[in-house]
Every structure is written in C-alpha cells, then in structure tokens.
Design a protein around this motif. Structure first.
Motif, PDB file in Angstrom:
ATOM      1  N   PRO A  32     -75.217  54.405  13.181  1.00 25.18           N
ATOM      2  CA  PRO A  32     -74.371  55.434  13.034  1.00 25.18           C
ATOM      3  C   PRO A  32     -74.612  56.742  13.576  1.00 25.18           C
ATOM      4  O   PRO A  32     -76.306  56.926  13.386  1.00 25.18           O
ATOM      5  CB  PRO A  32     -73.864  55.242  11.591  1.00 25.18           C
ATOM      6  N   GLY A  33     -73.776  57.479  13.951  1.00 24.53           N
ATOM      7  CA  GLY A  33     -74.511  58.857  14.138  1.00 24.53           C
ATOM      8  C   GLY A  33     -75.187  59.097  15.840  1.00 24.53           C
ATOM      9  O   GLY A  33     -75.963  60.838  15.874  1.00 24.53           O
ATOM     10  N   SER A  34     -75.258  57.837  16.140  1.00 24.67           N
ATOM     11  CA  SER A  34     -76.328  58.455  17.503  1.00 24.67           C
ATOM     12  C   SER A  34     -75.101  58.762  18.637  1.00 24.67           C
ATOM     13  O   SER A  34     -75.442  59.533  20.120  1.00 24.67           O
ATOM     14  CB  SER A  34     -76.811  56.394  17.679  1.00 24.67           C
ATOM     15  N   VAL A 138     -81.194  56.724  18.896  1.00 20.39           N
ATOM     16  CA  VAL A 138     -81.947  57.853  18.303  1.00 20.39           C
ATOM     17  C   VAL A 138     -82.450  56.945  17.530  1.00 20.39           C
ATOM     18  O   VAL A 138     -81.933  56.380  16.627  1.00 20.39           O
ATOM     19  CB  VAL A 138     -80.673  58.475  17.126  1.00 20.39           C
ATOM     20  N   ASP A 139     -83.942  58.067  16.918  1.00 17.50           N
ATOM     21  CA  ASP A 139     -84.243  57.578  15.441  1.00 17.50           C
ATOM     22  C   ASP A 139     -83.898  57.476  14.373  1.00 17.50           C
ATOM     23  O   ASP A 139     -83.724  58.211  14.226  1.00 17.50           O
ATOM     24  CB  ASP A 139     -86.009  58.334  15.839  1.00 17.50           C
ATOM     25  N   ASP A 140     -84.473  57.116  12.766  1.00 15.63           N
ATOM     26  CA  ASP A 140     -83.417  57.093  12.108  1.00 15.63           C
ATOM     27  C   ASP A 140     -83.496  58.833  11.026  1.00 15.63           C
ATOM     28  O   ASP A 140     -82.850  58.520  10.964  1.00 15.63           O
ATOM     29  CB  ASP A 140     -84.507  56.153  10.979  1.00 15.63           C
ATOM     30  N   ASP A 141     -84.794  58.806  11.240  1.00 18.70           N
ATOM     31  CA  ASP A 141     -84.658  60.593  10.435  1.00 18.70           C
ATOM     32  C   ASP A 141     -83.618  61.461  11.241  1.00 18.70           C
ATOM     33  O   ASP A 141     -82.715  62.023  10.231  1.00 18.70           O
ATOM     34  CB  ASP A 141     -86.051  61.247  10.651  1.00 18.70           C
ATOM     35  N   ARG A 146     -78.584  64.065  11.302  1.00 15.97           N
ATOM     36  CA  ARG A 146     -76.874  64.456  11.767  1.00 15.97           C
ATOM     37  C   ARG A 146     -76.096  63.635  11.279  1.00 15.97           C
ATOM     38  O   ARG A 146     -74.940  64.667  10.607  1.00 15.97           O
ATOM     39  CB  ARG A 146     -76.693  63.304  12.624  1.00 15.97           C
ATOM     40  N   LEU A 147     -75.830  62.513   9.774  1.00 12.91           N
ATOM     41  CA  LEU A 147     -74.989  62.145   9.598  1.00 12.91           C
ATOM     42  C   LEU A 147     -74.835  63.234   8.487  1.00 12.91           C
ATOM     43  O   LEU A 147     -73.344  63.665   8.043  1.00 12.91           O
ATOM     44  CB  LEU A 147     -74.857  61.063   9.061  1.00 12.91           C
ATOM     45  N   LEU A 148     -75.886  63.338   7.514  1.00 10.92           N
ATOM     46  CA  LEU A 148     -75.788  64.613   6.454  1.00 10.92           C
ATOM     47  C   LEU A 148     -75.298  66.100   6.512  1.00 10.92           C
ATOM     48  O   LEU A 148     -74.448  66.517   6.379  1.00 10.92           O
ATOM     49  CB  LEU A 148     -77.154  64.798   5.980  1.00 10.92           C
ATOM     50  N   GLU A 149     -75.427  66.806   8.080  1.00 10.33           N
ATOM     51  CA  GLU A 149     -74.978  67.183   8.759  1.00 10.33           C
ATOM     52  C   GLU A 149     -73.288  67.613   8.786  1.00 10.33           C
ATOM     53  O   GLU A 149     -72.497  68.399   8.504  1.00 10.33           O
ATOM     54  CB  GLU A 149     -75.727  68.137   9.811  1.00 10.33           C
ATOM     55  N   ILE A 165     -76.109  56.380   3.587  1.00 13.40           N
ATOM     56  CA  ILE A 165     -76.320  56.709   5.088  1.00 13.40           C
ATOM     57  C   ILE A 165     -77.964  55.520   5.609  1.00 13.40           C
ATOM     58  O   ILE A 165     -77.762  54.742   6.665  1.00 13.40           O
ATOM     59  CB  ILE A 165     -76.626  57.225   5.295  1.00 13.40           C
ATOM     60  N   ARG A 166     -78.915  55.860   4.459  1.00 11.75           N
ATOM     61  CA  ARG A 166     -79.761  54.421   4.965  1.00 11.75           C
ATOM     62  C   ARG A 166     -79.446  52.778   4.909  1.00 11.75           C
ATOM     63  O   ARG A 166     -79.748  52.254   5.441  1.00 11.75           O
ATOM     64  CB  ARG A 166     -80.577  54.430   4.234  1.00 11.75           C
ATOM     65  N   ASN A 167     -78.541  52.565   4.121  1.00  8.14           N
ATOM     66  CA  ASN A 167     -77.904  51.382   4.114  1.00  8.14           C
ATOM     67  C   ASN A 167     -77.397  50.798   4.959  1.00  8.14           C
ATOM     68  O   ASN A 167     -77.346  49.903   6.026  1.00  8.14           O
ATOM     69  CB  ASN A 167     -76.792  51.136   2.756  1.00  8.14           C
TER      70      ASN A 167
END
Ligand code: AMP
Length: 212
Positions: A32-34, A138-141, A146-149, A165-167
C-alpha cells in the motif's frame, strides 16, 4: 473479385491480430502506498487500458451502503483483507461488465495466492492470461510517511492511523508478497524501483510495458 476477397481476408487477419494484441492484462503490484493507483491512472490514459482497483470498488460499495460494502467495511477498517470469495466475485463482475476493454491494469488485486489462481483460471476461460506483474518497490518507512500524508486529505481511516498502516504492511508481506513468486515461476514478474518522481516511475513502467 480478387481485391474483394483480399480485403475481407485482411480485415479478418487484422481483427484477429488486434484482438490478441489488445487484451494485455497487467498486474500493478506493490505494498500500500507504493504509487500503484497514481501510476495506473496514467497508464490507463496512455495505453487505453482499464484500471480495476479492488480497493476503489470496495470504497464505492461502502459509500453506497450496499451489502457488499458493509461486509468489506469491517475488514478494511482494521487494514485486513476482505475474504477471497467476496473479492474474487466482485472482480469477475467488473471484468465481465467491461468486456470492451483493451486490457486491464489490476491495481491491488490479486492479494493472495488464492486470488491469483482464481484470476488465472478466470482469464483462461476467455483464452487470455496475465501479461506481466510489475512490482513497485518502496521501503516501509517511506510507505508509512506517504500514507500518513495521504490520510490528511484522502479521508481514509486506514491511512490515518500508523498501527493500521503497519498492519497493512505486515499483511502485504505475509499474504500478498508470495503472489510475486507465483508469477515469477511463470517468468512474468518484474520489479521496479518505486522511489522517485511520478514521471520517472511512469517512464520506467512504460518501458516495461512496451517491452512485453
Ligand atoms: P487499497 O485501496 O488497495 O489500499 O485497499 C484498501 C483495503 O481494501 C485493503 O486494506 C483491504 O481491506 C481491501 N482490499 C482491497 N483489495 C483487496 C483484495 N484484492 N483482497 C482483499 N482485500 C482487499
């Protein structure tokens, strides 16, 4: 008379060719978020393919309070996967409703081996198959940022809470990433660096698609 027959034959020949060339199905893969959704929309425009995002389909159903939407809601809110049978049924309906498409960009589907098998079997009934799976790495951090933004403007509850998001990232690693290997065994998987400007990543994707 000969010209007439030649004309008919060439039409049949061209049609056959166009049909096989046109139905090019691509799986846009990645956590997600890639950037799958953003890229899928641009690819749709450039190649005339149709994006099918199972996440968007679920959000549409949820927005309309349909029974399907209500079923999906409880899973999506926790960042968990909606059960395969629900997801696959919805996907098949969408593909069948869009029969005039030149091909599909599957965005967020398949997310489990079960879904990948169901997709392949389904396409096989149409004498079709997935042309390629292209993964954006894309790396986790970076994903979390990106997703929080995105969550600040998307209104998506699953983008606003870091633990959800981590889940989603963990589920991607456990359940979804094996799908890459599934298509790799068929020599269909490719990986692209998903970090960079939207245009640079788009160009990388276009190069891959044009080489298919
Ligand atoms: P997305 O918009 O692709 O990030 O998907 C948002 C949420 O929809 C996911 O976290 C899942 O809860 C659900 N979802 C989307 N696609 C699928 C899928 N292929 N299988 C199961 N659940 C899905």
């Amino acid at each position: 008379m000969i010209a007439f027959i030649k004309n008919i034959l060439s039409k049949i020949f061209t049609f056959g060719n166009q049909h096989t060339q046109m139905r090019k199905h691509i799986i846009l893969f990645g956590p997600p978020g890639s950037g799958k959704g953003t890229q899928a929309k641009q690819l749709e425009e450039k190649y005339g393919l149709v994006q099918i995002s199972t996440g968007d389909l679920f959000r549409y159903e949820m927005g309309n309070d349909t029974p399907l939407g209500l079923k999906a809601k409880e899973y999506m809110a926790k960042g968990e996967l909606v059960p395969d049978e629900v997801t696959v049924g919805m996907l098949k309906n969408k593909v069948n409703q869009t029969s005039e498409a030149k091909g599909f960009i599957f965005d967020g589907f398949p997310r489990t081996i079960n879904q990948a098998e169901a997709l392949d079997e389904f396409l096989q009934t149409k004498d079709e198959s997935v042309a390629a799976l292209i993964a954006l790495e894309v790396d986790d951090d970076e994903i979390v940022n990106r997703l929080l933004e995105r969550g600040k403007t998307s209104g998506r509850a699953d983008d606003s809470d870091e633990s959800i998001i981590r889940n989603r990232i963990n589920i991607y690693k456990q359940e979804t990433s094996p799908v890459y290997k599934f298509y790799d065994k068929k020599s269909k998987s490719k990986t692209l660096n998903g970090i960079g400007s939207i245009d640079i990543i788009f160009n990388r994707l276009c190069d891959e698609i044009e080489a298919l």
